[in-house]
Design an enzyme around this catalytic site. Structure first.
Site, short mmCIF file in Angstrom:
data_model
loop_
_atom_site.label_atom_id
_atom_site.label_comp_id
_atom_site.label_asym_id
_atom_site.label_seq_id
_atom_site.Cartn_x
_atom_site.Cartn_y
_atom_site.Cartn_z
N SER A 107 113.95 36.39 6.73
CA SER A 107 112.48 36.53 6.70
C SER A 107 112.21 37.59 5.64
O SER A 107 112.94 38.56 5.56
CB SER A 107 111.94 36.98 8.05
OG SER A 107 112.27 38.32 8.29
N THR A 144 115.72 33.78 11.52
CA THR A 144 114.26 33.95 11.64
C THR A 144 113.98 35.12 12.58
O THR A 144 114.77 35.40 13.48
CB THR A 144 113.68 32.65 12.24
OG1 THR A 144 113.77 31.65 11.24
CG2 THR A 144 112.23 32.81 12.68
N THR A 195 109.73 33.69 8.77
CA THR A 195 110.99 33.04 8.37
C THR A 195 111.00 32.62 6.91
O THR A 195 109.94 32.47 6.29
CB THR A 195 111.24 31.77 9.24
OG1 THR A 195 112.56 31.29 9.00
CG2 THR A 195 110.24 30.67 8.91
N ARG A 206 109.18 21.45 2.40
CA ARG A 206 109.40 21.39 3.86
C ARG A 206 108.83 22.64 4.54
O ARG A 206 108.99 23.77 4.09
CB ARG A 206 110.90 21.30 4.11
CG ARG A 206 111.31 21.27 5.58
CD ARG A 206 111.67 22.63 6.13
NE ARG A 206 112.24 22.53 7.47
CZ ARG A 206 112.39 23.57 8.28
NH1 ARG A 206 112.04 24.77 7.89
NH2 ARG A 206 112.91 23.42 9.48
N VAL A 207 108.16 22.41 5.66
CA VAL A 207 107.66 23.50 6.50
C VAL A 207 108.22 23.29 7.91
O VAL A 207 108.21 22.17 8.42
CB VAL A 207 106.11 23.50 6.55
CG1 VAL A 207 105.61 24.58 7.49
CG2 VAL A 207 105.54 23.70 5.14
N ASP A 254 108.81 24.99 12.07
CA ASP A 254 107.95 25.27 13.23
C ASP A 254 107.33 26.66 13.19
O ASP A 254 106.29 26.88 13.83
CB ASP A 254 108.78 25.16 14.52
CG ASP A 254 109.94 26.15 14.52
OD1 ASP A 254 110.64 26.26 13.49
OD2 ASP A 254 110.12 26.85 15.54
N THR A 263 113.03 30.23 17.52
CA THR A 263 113.91 30.16 16.36
C THR A 263 114.90 29.02 16.54
O THR A 263 115.39 28.80 17.65
CB THR A 263 114.68 31.48 16.13
OG1 THR A 263 115.58 31.30 15.03
CG2 THR A 263 115.46 31.92 17.36
N GLY A 264 115.16 28.29 15.49
CA GLY A 264 116.09 27.17 15.59
C GLY A 264 115.71 26.10 14.59
O GLY A 264 114.94 26.36 13.65
N GLY A 284 113.66 23.77 13.13
CA GLY A 284 112.23 23.63 13.34
C GLY A 284 111.75 22.23 13.63
O GLY A 284 110.78 22.02 14.37
N1 ASP Z 1 112.73 27.67 12.90
C1 ASP Z 1 112.92 27.97 11.50
C2 ASP Z 1 112.56 26.77 10.69
O1 ASP Z 1 112.91 25.67 11.07
C3 ASP Z 1 114.32 28.36 11.17
C4 ASP Z 1 114.92 29.38 12.07
O2 ASP Z 1 114.42 29.67 13.13
O3 ASP Z 1 115.92 29.95 11.66
O4 ASP Z 1 111.98 26.92 9.64
#
Ligand code: ASP
Length: 356
Positions: free
Chosen positions: A95, A220, A238, A248-249, A251, A271-272, A274
């Site tokens: 981030s 993130t 993030t 790309r965007v 979550d 986080t994960g 998205g």
């Molecule tokens: N959730 C974030 C995304 O998909 C990535 C992350 O959490 O590391 O952009």
């Protein structure tokens, strides 16, 4: 907490107690905060002791920044901004500085913030020159008619708001550049030129690079806070996912997916991967289960992360908090950088799945 205490005080006053009880209990809402710094295949033995110590210290420092605001009667929103500022400046996290690179060799940053008292929210996507995307999200919430701005328009707004603008190379780190090169190599895609102003190519720790790739550490950052006025807020920031393409965007800037806050139920930051969090509207879903089905926060978090997200093959986790000060975290990856603290309680910092 506040809602509960007021209810107790009102019940007490109808039983003949003085209304002074209400005034007293209104002051006694306790603050609480919970923070994540990303989830992934983070396992003991796969991280050097030095790196682990750095992450733990960064999470402890983040808690301390939140405590300083909340203990001084600051708002949950201010605490979130203060905590995320520090994490956005720390190259350990994905981030701000330390953000991952797109397939085109850029850092495109996403962030969002939500106020549980009013349901006001602000979000930005794909910004490349704003030092603190979380503050831009806050400015969108506070000073515009909109909820979400993206790209160039968001940056024009940031300039108008007097936010700090930095050259794109501010976000450059060798570790993330190397991770992007590795990801593009695996996809058979061309490696872009190094960004203008980036430092000369330097060696990277290949052991660490391999661990990064294997561990799929997301990095993130997100915070949920409860202030002494009884208000919940949540925020997330993030760089997205390594080698993302075509604008790309994920979550993180999507209210209801990566971030949600509502004083009627809870606040969540996710986080994960998205794409899965968007499909499940993870953050608002957890709060809906608490509000509408009466689940405990932990049960709601586990249902969404351990059952529903897993059923889609989605990986990651959340941190969450209710206005009564109940804190939960849940992740279906081996680890998640995380920390929590409640007023008068101990600071807890954890990384691996087998920790508290
Ligand atoms: N959730 C974030 C995304 O998909 C990535 C992350 O959490 O590391 O952009």
């Amino acid at each position: 907490m506040l809602r509960y205490l007021i209810a107790v005080a009102l019940a007490a006053s109808t039983l003949g107690h003085t209304t002074a009880a209400l005034a007293q209990t209104e002051d006694s809402a306790n603050w609480a905060i919970v923070i994540h710094g990303g989830a992934g295949v983070i396992e003991r033995g796969a991280m050097t002791p030095e790196r682990e110590a750095e992450y733990r210290a960064a999470m402890a420092a983040a808690l301390a920044r939140g405590e300083a605001v909340l203990d001084g009667d600051g708002s949950a929103l201010d605490a979130i901004e203060a905590v995320i500022h520090g994490l956005e400046d720390d190259p350990l996290f994905n981030s701000g500085r330390g953000a991952v690179f797109t397939a085109a060799g850029r850092n495109e940053l996403d962030a969002s913030i939500m106020d549980g008292a009013t349901l006001n929210a602000g979000a930005v996507a794909g910004v490349t020159q704003v030092r603190h995307p979380i503050s831009l999200a806050r400015a969108v919430m506070d000073n515009s008619r909109h909820v979400m701005l993206q790209g160039e328009g968001a940056e024009t707004f940031a300039r108008e708001q007097g936010l700090e603008i930095v050259p794109p190379a501010w976000f450059f780190t060798e570790r993330r550049w190397a991770a992007m090169e590795q990801a593009l190599g695996a996809l058979g895609l061309d490696i872009p030129a190094r960004p203008e102003g980036a430092p000369a190519a330097a060696g990277v720790d290949h052991g660490e690079l391999e661990r990064d790739a294997r561990e799929h550490r997301f990095g993130t950052v997100g915070v949920v806070a409860l202030d002494r006025a009884g208000n919940i807020a949540a925020g997330t920031s993030t760089g997205g996912t390594t080698a993302k393409r075509w604008g790309r965007v994920g979550d993180s800037p999507i209210i209801g997916a990566g971030t949600y806050a509502n004083n009627a139920s809870c606040g969540v930051s996710a986080t994960g991967t998205g794409e899965y969090f968007i499909r499940l509207t993870v953050a608002s879903r957890v709060c809906a289960l608490v509000e509408l089905q009466g689940l405990s926060l932990q049960a709601a978090a586990d249902q969404v992360i351990m059952d529903e997200l897993r059923a889609l093959d989605g990986d990651g986790g959340i941190v969450a908090l209710t206005p009564a000060g109940e804190i939960a975290w849940s992740f279906n990856t081996p680890g998640m950088y995380r920390a929590r603290q409640s007023e008068g309680g101990e600071a807890v910092v954890a990384i691996y799945g087998d920790e508290d």
